[in-house]
Design an enzyme around this catalytic site. Structure first.
Site, PDB file in Angstrom:
ATOM      1  N   LYS A  59       0.753  -1.135   0.218  1.00  0.00           N
ATOM      2  CA  LYS A  59       0.006   0.140  -0.187  1.00  0.00           C
ATOM      3  C   LYS A  59       0.768   1.236  -0.136  1.00  0.00           C
ATOM      4  O   LYS A  59       2.071   1.232   0.079  1.00  0.00           O
ATOM      5  CB  LYS A  59      -0.676   0.047   1.075  1.00  0.00           C
ATOM      6  CG  LYS A  59      -1.826  -1.205   1.177  1.00  0.00           C
ATOM      7  CD  LYS A  59      -2.799  -1.196   2.453  1.00  0.00           C
ATOM      8  CE  LYS A  59      -3.783  -2.229   2.462  1.00  0.00           C
ATOM      9  NZ  LYS A  59      -4.506  -2.496   3.643  1.00  0.00           N
TER      10      LYS A  59
ATOM     11  N   TYR B  52     -12.210  -2.592  -3.646  1.00  0.00           N
ATOM     12  CA  TYR B  52     -12.772  -2.852  -2.155  1.00  0.00           C
ATOM     13  C   TYR B  52     -14.292  -2.676  -2.217  1.00  0.00           C
ATOM     14  O   TYR B  52     -14.897  -2.357  -1.225  1.00  0.00           O
ATOM     15  CB  TYR B  52     -12.035  -1.623  -1.337  1.00  0.00           C
ATOM     16  CG  TYR B  52     -10.789  -1.587  -0.918  1.00  0.00           C
ATOM     17  CD1 TYR B  52     -10.304  -2.905  -0.438  1.00  0.00           C
ATOM     18  CD2 TYR B  52      -9.589  -0.597  -1.380  1.00  0.00           C
ATOM     19  CE1 TYR B  52      -9.046  -3.132   0.088  1.00  0.00           C
ATOM     20  CE2 TYR B  52      -8.445  -0.766  -0.902  1.00  0.00           C
ATOM     21  CZ  TYR B  52      -7.990  -2.103  -0.197  1.00  0.00           C
ATOM     22  OH  TYR B  52      -6.758  -2.298   0.231  1.00  0.00           O
TER      23      TYR B  52
ATOM     24  N   PHE C 192     -15.799   2.950   7.157  1.00  0.00           N
ATOM     25  CA  PHE C 192     -14.417   3.263   6.800  1.00  0.00           C
ATOM     26  C   PHE C 192     -14.170   3.204   5.191  1.00  0.00           C
ATOM     27  O   PHE C 192     -13.013   3.714   4.940  1.00  0.00           O
ATOM     28  CB  PHE C 192     -13.672   2.436   7.507  1.00  0.00           C
ATOM     29  CG  PHE C 192     -13.547   0.935   7.252  1.00  0.00           C
ATOM     30  CD1 PHE C 192     -13.014   0.394   6.098  1.00  0.00           C
ATOM     31  CD2 PHE C 192     -14.062  -0.079   8.057  1.00  0.00           C
ATOM     32  CE1 PHE C 192     -13.138  -0.823   5.777  1.00  0.00           C
ATOM     33  CE2 PHE C 192     -14.426  -1.216   7.807  1.00  0.00           C
ATOM     34  CZ  PHE C 192     -13.747  -1.723   6.531  1.00  0.00           C
TER      35      PHE C 192
ATOM     36  N   ARG D  37      -0.972 -14.637   3.950  1.00  0.00           N
ATOM     37  CA  ARG D  37      -1.585 -14.057   5.006  1.00  0.00           C
ATOM     38  C   ARG D  37      -1.088 -14.161   6.267  1.00  0.00           C
ATOM     39  O   ARG D  37      -0.919 -13.194   7.185  1.00  0.00           O
ATOM     40  CB  ARG D  37      -2.921 -14.589   5.150  1.00  0.00           C
ATOM     41  CG  ARG D  37      -3.917 -14.406   3.914  1.00  0.00           C
ATOM     42  CD  ARG D  37      -4.312 -13.120   3.802  1.00  0.00           C
ATOM     43  NE  ARG D  37      -5.231 -12.759   4.878  1.00  0.00           N
ATOM     44  CZ  ARG D  37      -5.980 -11.725   4.887  1.00  0.00           C
ATOM     45  NH1 ARG D  37      -5.915 -10.560   4.202  1.00  0.00           N
ATOM     46  NH2 ARG D  37      -6.908 -11.381   5.761  1.00  0.00           N
TER      47      ARG D  37
ATOM     48  N   THR E 294      -4.978  -8.121  10.159  1.00  0.00           N
ATOM     49  CA  THR E 294      -5.363  -6.897   9.597  1.00  0.00           C
ATOM     50  C   THR E 294      -4.905  -5.591  10.520  1.00  0.00           C
ATOM     51  O   THR E 294      -4.475  -4.702  10.404  1.00  0.00           O
ATOM     52  CB  THR E 294      -6.836  -6.736   9.235  1.00  0.00           C
ATOM     53  OG1 THR E 294      -7.186  -7.882   8.277  1.00  0.00           O
ATOM     54  CG2 THR E 294      -7.233  -5.593   8.695  1.00  0.00           C
TER      55      THR E 294
ATOM     56  N   ARG F  87       3.149  -6.666   9.217  1.00  0.00           N
ATOM     57  CA  ARG F  87       2.472  -5.874  10.031  1.00  0.00           C
ATOM     58  C   ARG F  87       2.933  -5.648  11.203  1.00  0.00           C
ATOM     59  O   ARG F  87       2.866  -4.698  12.078  1.00  0.00           O
ATOM     60  CB  ARG F  87       0.723  -6.133   9.858  1.00  0.00           C
ATOM     61  CG  ARG F  87       0.259  -5.993   8.614  1.00  0.00           C
ATOM     62  CD  ARG F  87      -1.298  -5.941   8.562  1.00  0.00           C
ATOM     63  NE  ARG F  87      -1.679  -5.854   7.115  1.00  0.00           N
ATOM     64  CZ  ARG F  87      -2.640  -6.396   6.648  1.00  0.00           C
ATOM     65  NH1 ARG F  87      -3.398  -7.543   7.089  1.00  0.00           N
ATOM     66  NH2 ARG F  87      -3.215  -6.050   5.394  1.00  0.00           N
TER      67      ARG F  87
ATOM     68  N   ASN G 212      -1.536  -0.115   7.270  1.00  0.00           N
ATOM     69  CA  ASN G 212      -0.879  -1.397   7.518  1.00  0.00           C
ATOM     70  C   ASN G 212      -0.320  -1.832   6.618  1.00  0.00           C
ATOM     71  O   ASN G 212      -0.054  -3.216   6.501  1.00  0.00           O
ATOM     72  CB  ASN G 212      -2.268  -2.278   8.036  1.00  0.00           C
ATOM     73  CG  ASN G 212      -3.166  -2.404   7.088  1.00  0.00           C
ATOM     74  OD1 ASN G 212      -3.030  -2.227   5.888  1.00  0.00           O
ATOM     75  ND2 ASN G 212      -4.245  -3.307   7.506  1.00  0.00           N
TER      76      ASN G 212
ATOM     77  N   HIS H 295      -1.587  -5.393   1.516  1.00  0.00           N
ATOM     78  CA  HIS H 295      -2.885  -6.126   1.453  1.00  0.00           C
ATOM     79  C   HIS H 295      -2.443  -7.499   0.903  1.00  0.00           C
ATOM     80  O   HIS H 295      -1.613  -7.577  -0.148  1.00  0.00           O
ATOM     81  CB  HIS H 295      -3.953  -5.553   0.122  1.00  0.00           C
ATOM     82  CG  HIS H 295      -4.752  -6.228  -0.176  1.00  0.00           C
ATOM     83  ND1 HIS H 295      -6.121  -6.477   0.366  1.00  0.00           N
ATOM     84  CD2 HIS H 295      -4.947  -7.132  -1.336  1.00  0.00           C
ATOM     85  CE1 HIS H 295      -6.875  -7.125  -0.274  1.00  0.00           C
ATOM     86  NE2 HIS H 295      -6.150  -7.759  -1.293  1.00  0.00           N
TER      87      HIS H 295
ATOM     88  N   GLU I 133      -8.735 -10.571  -7.827  1.00  0.00           N
ATOM     89  CA  GLU I 133      -7.752  -9.568  -7.520  1.00  0.00           C
ATOM     90  C   GLU I 133      -6.898  -9.660  -8.879  1.00  0.00           C
ATOM     91  O   GLU I 133      -6.443  -8.387  -9.340  1.00  0.00           O
ATOM     92  CB  GLU I 133      -7.424  -9.437  -6.343  1.00  0.00           C
ATOM     93  CG  GLU I 133      -8.457  -9.121  -5.134  1.00  0.00           C
ATOM     94  CD  GLU I 133      -7.801  -9.024  -3.689  1.00  0.00           C
ATOM     95  OE1 GLU I 133      -8.797  -8.743  -2.865  1.00  0.00           O
ATOM     96  OE2 GLU I 133      -6.626  -9.903  -3.623  1.00  0.00           O
TER      97      GLU I 133
END
Length: 148
Positions: free
Chosen positions: A9, A49, A57, A85, A91, A102, A112, A115, A126
């Site tokens: 990100k 998203y 949010f 993951r 998250t 993270r 964070n 993704h 995706e």
């Protein structure tokens, strides 16, 4: 072999974490099959998203993703979605263990760093969105040293 979508990100790019993140996936034994740095426009971010569009949010998330360049990637390997993951961490960074991306580099959920697809189905969706041109087809010479 399974594939997954990973995105560094804007905060991860700005903080100079691209090489470190790529290195973690490579050192694990996963293969980089697609990579591009890009600026994301608003409609593309909203599409990515879309499943979160009803959340309060959502507008802030879209603003965050379009605030600077991202690095979009496709990684391949055995159980890469689940393992990816785990490498990323929870998250919420405060729930992430040290040693995860993270856990090591993020403090708040709104920044964070990364993704990762949460399922094989999400990964397919995706990857199709972010890499409509397809990905590189190759196999590392290290493959027999990583996989039985």
């Amino acid at each position: 072999m399974e594939q997954t979508f990973i995105m560094i990100k804007p905060d991860g790019v700005q903080r100079g974490l691209v090489g470190e993140i790529i290195s973690r996936f490579e050192k694990k034994g996963f293969y980089l099959k697609g990579l591009k740095m890009m600026n994301v426009d608003r409609s593309f971010a909203q599409t990515h998203y879309a499943d979160l569009s009803a959340k309060p949010f959502f507008p802030g998330l879209v603003e965050y993703i379009i605030s600077g360049p991202v690095v979009a990637m496709v990684w391949e390997g055995k159980n890469v979605v689940v393992t990816g993951r785990k490498i990323i961490g929870a998250t919420n960074p405060s729930d992430s263990s040290p040693g995860t991306i993270r856990g090591d580099y993020a403090i708040v959920m709104g920044r964070n760093v990364i993704h990762g697809s949460d399922s094989i189905e999400s990964a397919r969706k995706e990857m199709a969105l972010w890499f409509p041109e397809g990905i590189a087809q190759w196999q590392s010479n290290l493959h027999p040293w990583i996989y039985e």
